[in-house]
Motif scaffolding. Structure first.
Motif, PDB file in Angstrom:
ATOM      1  N   VAL A 285       0.842  -1.201   0.000  1.00  0.00           N
ATOM      2  CA  VAL A 285       0.000   0.000   0.000  1.00  0.00           C
ATOM      3  C   VAL A 285       0.875   1.248   0.000  1.00  0.00           C
ATOM      4  CG1 VAL A 285      -1.641   1.333   1.392  1.00  0.00           C
ATOM      5  CG2 VAL A 285      -1.990  -1.127   1.055  1.00  0.00           C
ATOM      6  N   THR A 286       1.938   1.225   0.792  1.00  0.00           N
ATOM      7  CA  THR A 286       2.847   2.371   0.849  1.00  0.00           C
ATOM      8  C   THR A 286       3.496   2.622  -0.504  1.00  0.00           C
ATOM      9  OG1 THR A 286       3.253   1.949   3.197  1.00  0.00           O
ATOM     10  CG2 THR A 286       4.861   3.325   2.035  1.00  0.00           C
ATOM     11  N   VAL A 287       3.913   1.561  -1.182  1.00  0.00           N
ATOM     12  CA  VAL A 287       4.476   1.712  -2.527  1.00  0.00           C
ATOM     13  C   VAL A 287       3.446   2.333  -3.468  1.00  0.00           C
ATOM     14  CG1 VAL A 287       5.269   0.444  -4.569  1.00  0.00           C
ATOM     15  CG2 VAL A 287       6.181  -0.122  -2.302  1.00  0.00           C
ATOM     16  N   LEU A 288       2.216   1.866  -3.412  1.00  0.00           N
ATOM     17  CA  LEU A 288       1.174   2.397  -4.301  1.00  0.00           C
ATOM     18  C   LEU A 288       0.891   3.872  -4.026  1.00  0.00           C
ATOM     19  CD1 LEU A 288      -1.198  -0.686  -4.376  1.00  0.00           C
ATOM     20  CD2 LEU A 288       0.056   0.268  -6.322  1.00  0.00           C
ATOM     21  N   ARG A 289       1.065   4.293  -2.793  1.00  0.00           N
ATOM     22  CA  ARG A 289       0.924   5.724  -2.491  1.00  0.00           C
ATOM     23  C   ARG A 289       1.963   6.532  -3.274  1.00  0.00           C
ATOM     24  NH1 ARG A 289      -2.354   8.810   0.467  1.00  0.00           N
ATOM     25  NH2 ARG A 289      -0.926   9.339   2.153  1.00  0.00           N
ATOM     26  N   PHE A 290       3.192   6.024  -3.351  1.00  0.00           N
ATOM     27  CA  PHE A 290       4.234   6.715  -4.108  1.00  0.00           C
ATOM     28  C   PHE A 290       4.007   6.594  -5.612  1.00  0.00           C
ATOM     29  CE2 PHE A 290       6.655   6.242  -0.069  1.00  0.00           C
ATOM     30  CZ  PHE A 290       6.979   7.585   0.118  1.00  0.00           C
ATOM     31  N   VAL A 291       3.416   5.503  -6.044  1.00  0.00           N
ATOM     32  CA  VAL A 291       3.059   5.381  -7.457  1.00  0.00           C
ATOM     33  C   VAL A 291       2.052   6.461  -7.822  1.00  0.00           C
ATOM     34  CG1 VAL A 291       1.903   3.918  -9.162  1.00  0.00           C
ATOM     35  CG2 VAL A 291       3.591   2.919  -7.611  1.00  0.00           C
ATOM     36  N   GLU A 292       1.070   6.681  -6.965  1.00  0.00           N
ATOM     37  CA  GLU A 292       0.076   7.723  -7.226  1.00  0.00           C
ATOM     38  C   GLU A 292       0.720   9.109  -7.250  1.00  0.00           C
ATOM     39  OE1 GLU A 292      -3.224   7.450  -4.550  1.00  0.00           O
ATOM     40  OE2 GLU A 292      -3.855   5.491  -5.320  1.00  0.00           O
ATOM     41  N   GLN A 293       1.776   9.284  -6.475  1.00  0.00           N
ATOM     42  CA  GLN A 293       2.501  10.558  -6.456  1.00  0.00           C
ATOM     43  C   GLN A 293       3.500  10.664  -7.614  1.00  0.00           C
ATOM     44  OE1 GLN A 293       4.271  10.740  -2.492  1.00  0.00           O
ATOM     45  NE2 GLN A 293       2.350  10.035  -1.576  1.00  0.00           N
ATOM     46  N   LYS A 294       3.537   9.616  -8.443  1.00  0.00           N
ATOM     47  CA  LYS A 294       4.434   9.533  -9.598  1.00  0.00           C
ATOM     48  C   LYS A 294       5.910   9.567  -9.190  1.00  0.00           C
ATOM     49  CE  LYS A 294       0.995  11.496 -12.720  1.00  0.00           C
ATOM     50  NZ  LYS A 294       0.482  10.138 -13.013  1.00  0.00           N
ATOM     51  N   ARG A 295       6.207   9.086  -8.003  1.00  0.00           N
ATOM     52  CA  ARG A 295       7.584   8.977  -7.545  1.00  0.00           C
ATOM     53  C   ARG A 295       8.134   7.567  -7.742  1.00  0.00           C
ATOM     54  NH1 ARG A 295       7.970  11.605  -1.685  1.00  0.00           N
ATOM     55  NH2 ARG A 295      10.215  11.443  -2.146  1.00  0.00           N
TER      56      ARG A 295
ATOM     57  N   THR B 218      -3.122  -3.574  16.873  1.00  0.00           N
ATOM     58  CA  THR B 218      -4.328  -4.069  17.530  1.00  0.00           C
ATOM     59  C   THR B 218      -5.361  -4.567  16.521  1.00  0.00           C
ATOM     60  OG1 THR B 218      -5.334  -1.879  17.445  1.00  0.00           O
ATOM     61  CG2 THR B 218      -4.033  -2.402  19.405  1.00  0.00           C
ATOM     62  N   VAL B 219      -6.366  -5.251  17.048  1.00  0.00           N
ATOM     63  CA  VAL B 219      -7.507  -5.659  16.231  1.00  0.00           C
ATOM     64  C   VAL B 219      -8.176  -4.432  15.620  1.00  0.00           C
ATOM     65  CG1 VAL B 219      -9.834  -6.632  16.353  1.00  0.00           C
ATOM     66  CG2 VAL B 219      -7.940  -7.817  17.461  1.00  0.00           C
ATOM     67  N   ARG B 220      -8.364  -3.394  16.424  1.00  0.00           N
ATOM     68  CA  ARG B 220      -9.012  -2.179  15.947  1.00  0.00           C
ATOM     69  C   ARG B 220      -8.262  -1.590  14.757  1.00  0.00           C
ATOM     70  NH1 ARG B 220     -13.455   0.328  15.080  1.00  0.00           N
ATOM     71  NH2 ARG B 220     -12.430   0.241  13.073  1.00  0.00           N
ATOM     72  N   ASP B 221      -6.935  -1.561  14.838  1.00  0.00           N
ATOM     73  CA  ASP B 221      -6.145  -1.007  13.740  1.00  0.00           C
ATOM     74  C   ASP B 221      -6.184  -1.888  12.506  1.00  0.00           C
ATOM     75  OD1 ASP B 221      -5.520   1.331  14.989  1.00  0.00           O
ATOM     76  OD2 ASP B 221      -3.354   0.987  15.072  1.00  0.00           O
ATOM     77  N   ALA B 222      -6.291  -3.200  12.696  1.00  0.00           N
ATOM     78  CA  ALA B 222      -6.420  -4.098  11.539  1.00  0.00           C
ATOM     79  C   ALA B 222      -7.709  -3.796  10.782  1.00  0.00           C
ATOM     80  CB  ALA B 222      -6.396  -5.554  12.001  1.00  0.00           C
ATOM     81  N   VAL B 223      -8.779  -3.535  11.514  1.00  0.00           N
ATOM     82  CA  VAL B 223     -10.046  -3.172  10.880  1.00  0.00           C
ATOM     83  C   VAL B 223      -9.925  -1.818  10.183  1.00  0.00           C
ATOM     84  CG1 VAL B 223     -12.443  -2.519  11.351  1.00  0.00           C
ATOM     85  CG2 VAL B 223     -11.465  -4.564  12.414  1.00  0.00           C
ATOM     86  N   ARG B 224      -9.291  -0.857  10.838  1.00  0.00           N
ATOM     87  CA  ARG B 224      -9.079   0.454  10.215  1.00  0.00           C
ATOM     88  C   ARG B 224      -8.316   0.307   8.900  1.00  0.00           C
ATOM     89  NH1 ARG B 224      -7.871   2.660  15.749  1.00  0.00           N
ATOM     90  NH2 ARG B 224      -9.630   4.023  16.284  1.00  0.00           N
ATOM     91  N   ALA B 225      -7.291  -0.536   8.919  1.00  0.00           N
ATOM     92  CA  ALA B 225      -6.492  -0.732   7.708  1.00  0.00           C
ATOM     93  C   ALA B 225      -7.334  -1.316   6.586  1.00  0.00           C
ATOM     94  CB  ALA B 225      -5.310  -1.649   8.012  1.00  0.00           C
ATOM     95  N   ALA B 226      -8.051  -2.384   6.870  1.00  0.00           N
ATOM     96  CA  ALA B 226      -8.812  -3.068   5.833  1.00  0.00           C
ATOM     97  C   ALA B 226      -9.878  -2.163   5.229  1.00  0.00           C
ATOM     98  CB  ALA B 226      -9.447  -4.335   6.403  1.00  0.00           C
ATOM     99  N   HIS B 227     -10.672  -1.524   6.076  1.00  0.00           N
ATOM    100  CA  HIS B 227     -11.724  -0.658   5.553  1.00  0.00           C
ATOM    101  C   HIS B 227     -11.136   0.550   4.827  1.00  0.00           C
ATOM    102  CE1 HIS B 227     -15.561   1.391   5.238  1.00  0.00           C
ATOM    103  NE2 HIS B 227     -14.983   2.469   5.733  1.00  0.00           N
ATOM    104  N   GLY B 228     -10.122   1.153   5.421  1.00  0.00           N
ATOM    105  CA  GLY B 228      -9.539   2.359   4.827  1.00  0.00           C
ATOM    106  C   GLY B 228      -8.853   2.102   3.501  1.00  0.00           C
ATOM    107  N   ILE B 229      -8.189   0.961   3.388  1.00  0.00           N
ATOM    108  CA  ILE B 229      -7.466   0.635   2.153  1.00  0.00           C
ATOM    109  C   ILE B 229      -8.430   0.290   1.029  1.00  0.00           C
ATOM    110  CG2 ILE B 229      -5.959  -1.103   1.086  1.00  0.00           C
ATOM    111  CD1 ILE B 229      -4.432  -1.118   3.841  1.00  0.00           C
ATOM    112  N   PHE B 230      -9.429  -0.526   1.335  1.00  0.00           N
ATOM    113  CA  PHE B 230     -10.304  -1.031   0.272  1.00  0.00           C
ATOM    114  C   PHE B 230     -11.587  -0.236   0.065  1.00  0.00           C
ATOM    115  CE2 PHE B 230      -7.873  -4.870   1.563  1.00  0.00           C
ATOM    116  CZ  PHE B 230      -7.187  -5.044   0.371  1.00  0.00           C
ATOM    117  N   HIS B 231     -11.996   0.535   1.061  1.00  0.00           N
ATOM    118  CA  HIS B 231     -13.240   1.282   0.918  1.00  0.00           C
ATOM    119  C   HIS B 231     -13.112   2.741   1.344  1.00  0.00           C
ATOM    120  CE1 HIS B 231     -14.866  -2.799   0.562  1.00  0.00           C
ATOM    121  NE2 HIS B 231     -15.853  -2.233  -0.069  1.00  0.00           N
ATOM    122  N   GLY B 232     -11.920   3.190   1.617  1.00  0.00           N
ATOM    123  CA  GLY B 232     -11.692   4.573   1.990  1.00  0.00           C
ATOM    124  C   GLY B 232     -11.040   5.348   0.868  1.00  0.00           C
ATOM    125  N   SER B 233     -10.492   6.488   1.217  1.00  0.00           N
ATOM    126  CA  SER B 233      -9.916   7.390   0.209  1.00  0.00           C
ATOM    127  C   SER B 233      -8.392   7.333   0.162  1.00  0.00           C
ATOM    128  CB  SER B 233     -10.359   8.832   0.490  1.00  0.00           C
ATOM    129  OG  SER B 233      -9.929   9.231   1.791  1.00  0.00           O
TER     130      SER B 233
END
Length: 352
Positions: free
Chosen positions: A89-99, A256-271
């Motif tokens: 995901v971090t790599v794809l963030r830089f791809v979007e930034q064209k870096r 944590t479990v909470r952060d795992a949920v944040r990651a999954a939802h944010g990556i696949f259904h967030g911005s």
């Protein structure tokens, strides 16, 4: 083998609830989680979330058997290879930034890398374990125990172990090689001038609100809420040797479990990522392993789930997320269970 047409259709639907799909029953998921018959010595947690909100969680056993500390919602667990997902995901963030570009060769970012191999290996190859670069690092670990406590940089490790002859034509084979992820870490550190954990925190963890996730390794802040892992829980025998920082991209994340949920939802259904990046993240590159970029995509009864799994020492992690609508199932364990057992439980919850 996964039907690529199904995968494409799912990718196009990211971020939108499938109007034809039956709304899952929270009560059924709760019942499925509570009905799981656990081994007597099980230590870990389960969670089911919808739309990024945990609807039911089950916390079982001890975070520290010797100290008598129970597993709680704020207990942290090592994610093992699910760390590769955060790296991708971090790599794809830089791809979007064209870096960065997924289609650029390794030598575009690490010009000192062996040229005759590095010019053939593209960034997408290392992220999908299809590079063909032999894993000389893992072969040496058994012969050189000092590597396990080494503080060498990813670049230094790569200079020692990244120069082997290709085992196969890049993109034409698959090898779950740790050296691929050392390459990715070295690229990100060279690109930014920052340590790998700092790069991931800035680009991925903080934007997703993952305040209880970091890297369990030397040089990073201590994690007093990290659960201990065991090869045997009764009598307690810990299984949690030091892990060197140079493998951070492949296995050192903890949260944590909470952060795992944040990651999954944010990556696949967030911005956090664009639709194009989400498609890249979940496009199968090696069907025999269901492997995409940094993780798998697994079908359950005609629906596709991101299938992020991890195994390191006595820790086990499974973070599954339904791609056509935001449902997340998380299971963490610290008693050295078979990874396949977690997968069986995830499927039972998904089907409930």
């Amino acid at each position: 083998m996964i039907d690529r047409r199904m995968l494409m259709a799912s990718g196009l639907a990211f971020g939108a609830t499938n109007a034809l799909a039956m709304k899952p029953s929270s009560a059924a998921k709760r019942a499925a989680i509570e009905a799981i018959q656990l081994p007597p010595s099980f230590n870990g947690s389960f969670a089911y979330a919808r739309g990024g909100k945990i609807e039911h969680a089950r916390y079982v056993g001890m975070a520290d058997v010797e100290a008598g500390k129970a597993i709680l919602p704020d207990t942290q667990f090592k994610w093992g290879s699910a760390s590769k997902w955060l790296t991708s995901v971090t790599v794809l963030r830089f791809v979007e930034q064209k870096r960065l570009s997924l289609d650029a060769p390794v030598t575009a970012y690490l010009p000192e890398f062996r040229h005759d191999t590095g010019e053939q290996v593209l960034l997408k190859h290392v992220l999908s374990n299809t590079s063909g670069i032999p894993d000389l690092l893992s072969r040496q670990l058994g012969k050189e125990p000092a590597l396990r406590t080494s503080t060498a940089s990813a670049a230094a490790i790569l200079s020692r172990f990244g120069g082997g002859d290709l085992s196969f034509v890049p993109g034409k084979g698959w090898d779950y090689a740790a050296i691929n992820w050392v390459i990715v870490a070295a690229i990100l550190e060279r690109l930014t001038g920052k340590s790998f954990p700092e790069v991931v925190a800035r680009q991925t963890l903080r934007p997703l609100g993952m305040s209880a996730t970091g890297f369990a390794q030397s040089g990073q802040p201590p994690m007093p809420k990290l659960a201990a892992a065991y090869g045997s829980a009764s009598p307690p025998v810990r299984k949690m040797d030091p892990i060197p920082p140079f493998v951070a991209a492949s296995g050192n994340a903890a949260g944590t479990v909470r952060d795992a949920v944040r990651a999954a939802h944010g990556i696949f259904h967030g911005s956090l990522l664009s639709a194009a990046s989400r498609r890249e993240l979940t496009t199968i590159r090696w069907p025999e392993q269901e492997y995409a970029l940094g993780g798998r995509v697994h079908p359950i009864d005609g629906t596709l789930w991101a299938w992020e799994t991890g195994k390191v020492q006595g820790y086990r992690a499974h973070i599954a997320h339904r791609l056509d609508q935001s449902e997340t199932i998380v299971i963490f364990n610290t008693t050295d269970l078979a990874q396949s057992q977690l997968g069986t439980w995830v499927e039972a919850i998904a089907r409930a």
